[in-house]
Design an enzyme around this catalytic site. Sequence first.
Site, PDB file in Angstrom:
ATOM      1  N   ARG A  63       4.360  10.902  -2.051  1.00 32.64           N
ATOM      2  CA  ARG A  63       4.302  10.700  -0.596  1.00 32.64           C
ATOM      3  C   ARG A  63       5.661  10.983   0.053  1.00 32.64           C
ATOM      4  O   ARG A  63       6.697  10.484  -0.398  1.00 32.64           O
ATOM      5  CB  ARG A  63       3.820   9.278  -0.255  1.00 32.64           C
ATOM      6  CG  ARG A  63       4.850   8.204  -0.505  1.00 32.64           C
ATOM      7  CD  ARG A  63       4.388   6.806  -0.163  1.00 32.64           C
ATOM      8  NE  ARG A  63       4.215   6.548   1.251  1.00 32.64           N
ATOM      9  CZ  ARG A  63       4.386   5.344   1.823  1.00 32.64           C
ATOM     10  NH1 ARG A  63       4.751   4.299   1.087  1.00 32.64           N
ATOM     11  NH2 ARG A  63       4.196   5.190   3.098  1.00 32.64           N
ATOM     12  N   TYR A 110      11.005   8.920   1.108  1.00 27.84           N
ATOM     13  CA  TYR A 110      10.992   7.904   0.032  1.00 27.84           C
ATOM     14  C   TYR A 110      11.600   8.402  -1.282  1.00 27.84           C
ATOM     15  O   TYR A 110      11.668   7.636  -2.231  1.00 27.84           O
ATOM     16  CB  TYR A 110       9.555   7.426  -0.208  1.00 27.84           C
ATOM     17  CG  TYR A 110       8.947   6.787   1.032  1.00 27.84           C
ATOM     18  CD1 TYR A 110       9.440   5.576   1.520  1.00 27.84           C
ATOM     19  CD2 TYR A 110       7.914   7.414   1.734  1.00 27.84           C
ATOM     20  CE1 TYR A 110       8.911   5.003   2.664  1.00 27.84           C
ATOM     21  CE2 TYR A 110       7.378   6.844   2.882  1.00 27.84           C
ATOM     22  CZ  TYR A 110       7.880   5.646   3.343  1.00 27.84           C
ATOM     23  OH  TYR A 110       7.372   5.069   4.479  1.00 27.84           O
ATOM     24  N   GLU A 131      12.847  -9.512   1.348  1.00 29.79           N
ATOM     25  CA  GLU A 131      12.137  -8.320   1.827  1.00 29.79           C
ATOM     26  C   GLU A 131      12.910  -7.065   1.429  1.00 29.79           C
ATOM     27  O   GLU A 131      14.141  -7.037   1.560  1.00 29.79           O
ATOM     28  CB  GLU A 131      12.042  -8.414   3.357  1.00 29.79           C
ATOM     29  CG  GLU A 131      11.384  -7.247   4.031  1.00 29.79           C
ATOM     30  CD  GLU A 131      11.413  -7.393   5.572  1.00 29.79           C
ATOM     31  OE1 GLU A 131      12.183  -8.243   6.085  1.00 29.79           O
ATOM     32  OE2 GLU A 131      10.675  -6.654   6.229  1.00 29.79           O
ATOM     33  N   HIS A 183      12.822  -2.670   1.833  1.00 24.45           N
ATOM     34  CA  HIS A 183      12.234  -1.405   2.283  1.00 24.45           C
ATOM     35  C   HIS A 183      13.088  -0.276   1.744  1.00 24.45           C
ATOM     36  O   HIS A 183      14.326  -0.312   1.868  1.00 24.45           O
ATOM     37  CB  HIS A 183      12.158  -1.324   3.805  1.00 24.45           C
ATOM     38  CG  HIS A 183      11.247  -2.367   4.362  1.00 24.45           C
ATOM     39  ND1 HIS A 183       9.879  -2.285   4.220  1.00 24.45           N
ATOM     40  CD2 HIS A 183      11.507  -3.534   4.981  1.00 24.45           C
ATOM     41  CE1 HIS A 183       9.342  -3.364   4.763  1.00 24.45           C
ATOM     42  NE2 HIS A 183      10.303  -4.148   5.219  1.00 24.45           N
ATOM     43  N   ARG A 197      13.339   4.277  12.344  1.00 26.98           N
ATOM     44  CA  ARG A 197      12.048   4.983  12.379  1.00 26.98           C
ATOM     45  C   ARG A 197      11.231   4.594  13.616  1.00 26.98           C
ATOM     46  O   ARG A 197      11.792   4.120  14.589  1.00 26.98           O
ATOM     47  CB  ARG A 197      11.315   4.750  11.046  1.00 26.98           C
ATOM     48  CG  ARG A 197      12.106   5.328   9.845  1.00 26.98           C
ATOM     49  CD  ARG A 197      11.388   5.143   8.541  1.00 26.98           C
ATOM     50  NE  ARG A 197      10.137   5.896   8.508  1.00 26.98           N
ATOM     51  CZ  ARG A 197       9.202   5.737   7.558  1.00 26.98           C
ATOM     52  NH1 ARG A 197       9.414   4.879   6.573  1.00 26.98           N
ATOM     53  NH2 ARG A 197       8.092   6.442   7.607  1.00 26.98           N
ATOM     54  N   ALA A 220       3.225  -0.843   4.702  1.00 26.63           N
ATOM     55  CA  ALA A 220       2.694  -0.836   6.077  1.00 26.63           C
ATOM     56  C   ALA A 220       2.278  -2.229   6.544  1.00 26.63           C
ATOM     57  O   ALA A 220       2.326  -2.527   7.744  1.00 26.63           O
ATOM     58  CB  ALA A 220       1.517   0.127   6.163  1.00 26.63           C
ATOM     59  N   PRO A 226       0.792  -1.223   0.000  1.00 28.01           N
ATOM     60  CA  PRO A 226       0.000   0.000   0.000  1.00 28.01           C
ATOM     61  C   PRO A 226       0.831   1.283   0.000  1.00 28.01           C
ATOM     62  O   PRO A 226       1.871   1.362   0.664  1.00 28.01           O
ATOM     63  CB  PRO A 226      -0.838  -0.094   1.276  1.00 28.01           C
ATOM     64  CG  PRO A 226      -0.179  -1.123   2.111  1.00 28.01           C
ATOM     65  CD  PRO A 226       0.487  -2.068   1.163  1.00 28.01           C
ATOM     66  N   ASN A 227       0.316   2.240  -0.753  1.00 31.63           N
ATOM     67  CA  ASN A 227       0.870   3.595  -0.852  1.00 31.63           C
ATOM     68  C   ASN A 227       2.163   3.686  -1.666  1.00 31.63           C
ATOM     69  O   ASN A 227       2.664   4.785  -1.890  1.00 31.63           O
ATOM     70  CB  ASN A 227       1.083   4.217   0.545  1.00 31.63           C
ATOM     71  CG  ASN A 227      -0.201   4.298   1.333  1.00 31.63           C
ATOM     72  OD1 ASN A 227      -1.177   4.893   0.861  1.00 31.63           O
ATOM     73  ND2 ASN A 227      -0.265   3.665   2.483  1.00 31.63           N
ATOM     74  N   ASN A 253       8.012  -5.789  -0.963  1.00 29.70           N
ATOM     75  CA  ASN A 253       7.972  -4.661  -0.038  1.00 29.70           C
ATOM     76  C   ASN A 253       6.511  -4.539   0.391  1.00 29.70           C
ATOM     77  O   ASN A 253       5.708  -3.938  -0.313  1.00 29.70           O
ATOM     78  CB  ASN A 253       8.445  -3.375  -0.716  1.00 29.70           C
ATOM     79  CG  ASN A 253       8.434  -2.198   0.256  1.00 29.70           C
ATOM     80  OD1 ASN A 253       7.875  -2.300   1.358  1.00 29.70           O
ATOM     81  ND2 ASN A 253       9.031  -1.096  -0.146  1.00 29.70           N
TER      82      ASN A 253
HETATM   83  C1  DQA Z   1       8.296   0.981   3.636  1.00 33.09           C
HETATM   84  C2  DQA Z   1       8.419   1.190   5.146  1.00 33.09           C
HETATM   85  C3  DQA Z   1       7.088   0.959   5.825  1.00 33.09           C
HETATM   86  O1  DQA Z   1       7.227   1.145   7.234  1.00 33.09           O
HETATM   87  C4  DQA Z   1       6.058   1.939   5.316  1.00 33.09           C
HETATM   88  O2  DQA Z   1       4.794   1.670   5.903  1.00 33.09           O
HETATM   89  C5  DQA Z   1       5.968   1.960   3.825  1.00 33.09           C
HETATM   90  C6  DQA Z   1       7.189   1.833   3.042  1.00 33.09           C
HETATM   91  C7  DQA Z   1       9.599   1.315   2.902  1.00 33.09           C
HETATM   92  O3  DQA Z   1       9.735   0.882   1.756  1.00 33.09           O
HETATM   93  O4  DQA Z   1      10.454   2.022   3.430  1.00 33.09           O
HETATM   94  O5  DQA Z   1       4.893   2.168   3.266  1.00 33.09           O
HETATM   95  O6  DQA Z   1       8.006  -0.385   3.408  1.00 33.09           O
END
Ligand code: DQA
Length: 142
Positions: free
Chosen positions: A17, A22, A98, A100, A107, A77, A9-10, A74
């Site tokens: 964002r 990011y 994984e 990120h 964080r 959230a 998501p997002n 990835n």
């Molecule tokens: C994320 C880190 C997560 O905590 C966050 O909710 C994201 C992006 C990252 O790629 O840094 O949406 O996965």
Amino acid sequence: MHILVINGPNLNMLGIREPHIYGSNTYEALCSLILDYAAEKGVEIELFQSNHEGEIVDAIHEAYRDEVDGIVINPAAYTHTSVAILDALKAVAIPAVEVHISDVSQREPFRQISYAGMACEKAFIGLGFDGYLRAIDYLISK
Ligand code: DQA
């Protein structure tokens, strides 16, 4: 080799964002970067992004039916909340990595747990978009 890259998501909002976290590059730019790299390496890539937990679970199940060789994920959230995604990764037992973009270790406390990570062989964290390419390299080198 066939790799599925899943973004949660997002991440479709990359570039808009929180650019201080990011970066200013878009999701489309991320897709191009991954596809160009995969072409260079002779790897077949499928890109999937969803804002919905169940759709991500379904995509992981489909990877099993399609005999995908590796998953780069990835979960965004959902990393920190989703036992369903963890269980799906365990169910299919496809080598998973994984990723990120941000350094989640620096964080908020709620970002310190990764459920999906418990089913992943490796993690690339805080390397920006490059983390996806390192994850592909890892799966190729296995
Ligand atoms: C994320 C880190 C997560 O905590 C966050 O909710 C994201 C992006 C990252 O790629 O840094 O949406 O996965």
